[in-house]
Design an enzyme around this catalytic site. Structure first.
Site, PDB file in Angstrom:
ATOM      1  CG  ASN A  43      -1.691   1.209   1.468  1.00  0.00           C
ATOM      2  OD1 ASN A  43      -1.783   2.048   0.573  1.00  0.00           O
ATOM      3  ND2 ASN A  43      -2.281   1.339   2.648  1.00  0.00           N
ATOM      4  CD1 TRP A  44       3.801   1.224  -2.706  1.00  0.00           C
ATOM      5  CD2 TRP A  44       4.076   2.553  -4.502  1.00  0.00           C
ATOM      6  NE1 TRP A  44       4.788   0.673  -3.485  1.00  0.00           N
ATOM      7  CE2 TRP A  44       4.975   1.466  -4.601  1.00  0.00           C
ATOM      8  CE3 TRP A  44       4.058   3.500  -5.516  1.00  0.00           C
ATOM      9  CZ2 TRP A  44       5.863   1.326  -5.675  1.00  0.00           C
ATOM     10  CZ3 TRP A  44       4.943   3.350  -6.588  1.00  0.00           C
ATOM     11  CH2 TRP A  44       5.835   2.278  -6.666  1.00  0.00           C
ATOM     12  CE  LYS A  45      -0.093   3.207   4.784  1.00  0.00           C
ATOM     13  NZ  LYS A  45      -0.076   3.325   6.231  1.00  0.00           N
ATOM     14  CG  HIS A  93      -5.827   1.911   5.267  1.00  0.00           C
ATOM     15  ND1 HIS A  93      -5.401   2.867   6.150  1.00  0.00           N
ATOM     16  CD2 HIS A  93      -4.800   1.033   5.127  1.00  0.00           C
ATOM     17  CE1 HIS A  93      -4.161   2.586   6.526  1.00  0.00           C
ATOM     18  NE2 HIS A  93      -3.769   1.483   5.918  1.00  0.00           N
ATOM     19  CD  GLU A 131      -2.884   5.500   6.870  1.00  0.00           C
ATOM     20  OE1 GLU A 131      -2.847   5.517   5.625  1.00  0.00           O
ATOM     21  OE2 GLU A 131      -1.977   5.016   7.580  1.00  0.00           O
ATOM     22  CD  GLU A 151      -3.418  -2.447   7.411  1.00  0.00           C
ATOM     23  OE1 GLU A 151      -2.308  -2.676   6.940  1.00  0.00           O
ATOM     24  OE2 GLU A 151      -4.078  -1.442   7.131  1.00  0.00           O
ATOM     25  N   GLY A 171       2.691   2.265  10.735  1.00  0.00           N
ATOM     26  CA  GLY A 171       3.702   3.312  10.570  1.00  0.00           C
ATOM     27  C   GLY A 171       4.432   3.692  11.853  1.00  0.00           C
ATOM     28  CB  SER A 197       5.237  -1.835  12.035  1.00  0.00           C
ATOM     29  OG  SER A 197       4.874  -0.485  12.287  1.00  0.00           O
ATOM     30  N   GLY A 241       2.813  -1.159   4.217  1.00  0.00           N
ATOM     31  CA  GLY A 241       2.866   0.253   3.838  1.00  0.00           C
ATOM     32  C   GLY A 241       4.287   0.666   3.482  1.00  0.00           C
ATOM     33  N   GLY A 242       4.953   1.316   4.432  1.00  0.00           N
ATOM     34  CA  GLY A 242       6.277   1.896   4.204  1.00  0.00           C
ATOM     35  C   GLY A 242       7.266   0.966   3.525  1.00  0.00           C
TER      36      GLY A 242
HETATM   37  P1  PGA Z   1       2.941   0.303   7.528  1.00  0.00           P
HETATM   38  O1  PGA Z   1       1.452   0.516   6.981  1.00  0.00           O
HETATM   39  O2  PGA Z   1       3.450  -0.996   6.972  1.00  0.00           O
HETATM   40  O3  PGA Z   1       3.707   1.480   7.033  1.00  0.00           O
HETATM   41  O4  PGA Z   1       2.842   0.245   9.030  1.00  0.00           O
HETATM   42  C1  PGA Z   1       0.568  -0.561   6.812  1.00  0.00           C
HETATM   43  C2  PGA Z   1      -0.759  -0.093   6.263  1.00  0.00           C
HETATM   44  O5  PGA Z   1      -1.263   0.943   6.704  1.00  0.00           O
HETATM   45  O6  PGA Z   1      -1.341  -0.747   5.369  1.00  0.00           O
END
Ligand code: PGA
Length: 250
Positions: A12-14, A98, A100, A168, A174, A213, A234-235
């Site tokens: 997930n590149w956000k 998600h 967010e 999640e 993050g 994470s 994500g990251g």
């Molecule tokens: P993260 O994000 O791996 O950067 O913690 C995961 C996500 O929100 O899908």
């Protein structure tokens, strides 16, 4: 993980990535062509990159996904994107609900469920996210929260359709913090029970991804946990080398 569950590792590149970042996606696809993965792999770039990425990765094993969609097919919804538009741009999956989106855009379970139905109508495979906040975990409410999110966000039309759920924990996204393996297992086993009861066979075989994470150095132990059928990353999905480290951990 039951044998019928085909794992999925999705990046997930956000809100990260410009055209230059497509080189990372190409490097990933090339590495997977040289040495196939033991899992399905997907990248969910920002909407601006979906068409280009889908074009450049055509014929590769990497599926492309969106990060959200509207629940209507078209109309006066400035700035929104319909599920069918994602499919038209080359996506085959979409992340929905998600944390967010839930936190910064106030998305409710009912809205997520409507988006899931829209995704299915467009032929997209939804990855439906659930997860508790730190306050909810500390209050001992994790399983209650997860149950109500699963019941509210996964509509009946998922019966007979391919989909994935991502667990999640909001406080692990993050932050570099992760739950213990026992905590991950407890929630994943609970989600399996819930979706099997709610959606029958499709619920029994849907991969349940862990997200929050996930890094190359913790992926191996997380991916071995019972009922963990992959990861939403994500990251660590932004760089091909890191994402490959996670994919190769399975
Ligand atoms: P993260 O994000 O791996 O950067 O913690 C995961 C996500 O929100 O899908």
């Amino acid at each position: 993980m039951t044998t019928a569950v085909r794992p999925l590792i999705a990046g997930n590149w956000k809100m990260n990535g410009l055209a230059a970042s497509l080189s990372e996606a190409k490097a990933l696809a090339q590495a997977l062509a040289e040495q196939p993965a033991a899992t399905d792999v997907a990248l969910c770039p920002p909407a601006t990159l979906i068409a280009q990425m889908a074009w450049q990765l055509k014929g590769s094993v990497v599926a492309i996904g969106g990060q959200d969609c509207h629940d209507k097919q078209s109309g006066a919804f400035t700035g929104d994107i319909a599920a069918q538009m994602l499919a038209d741009a080359g996506a085959s999956l979409v992340i929905l609900g998600h944390s967010e989106r839930r936190a910064y855009h106030g998305e409710t379970d009912a809205q997520v469920a409507a988006k899931v139905e829209a995704a299915l109508r467009a032929g997209l495979k939804p990855i439906i996210c659930v997860g508790e906040t730190l306050a909810e975990r500390e209050a001992g409410r994790t399983l209650v929260v997860i149950e109500s999110q699963v019941k509210g966000s996964l509509p009946a039309p998922l019966q007979g359709a391919p989909f994935a759920v991502a667990y999640e924990p909001c406080w692990a996204i993050g932050t570099g913090l992760t739950p213990t393996l026992a905590q991950i297992e407890e929630v994943h086993v609970a989600i399996r029970r819930l979706i099997s009861a709610q959606l029958g066979e499709s619920g029994a075989v849907a991969p349940i991804l862990y997200g929050g994470s996930v890094k190359p150095d913790n992926a191996g132990e997380i991916l071995k946990v019972s009922e963990v059928g992959g990861a939403l990353v994500g990251g660590a999905s932004l760089k091909a080398a890191d994402f490959l480290g996670i994919i190769r951990a399975l």
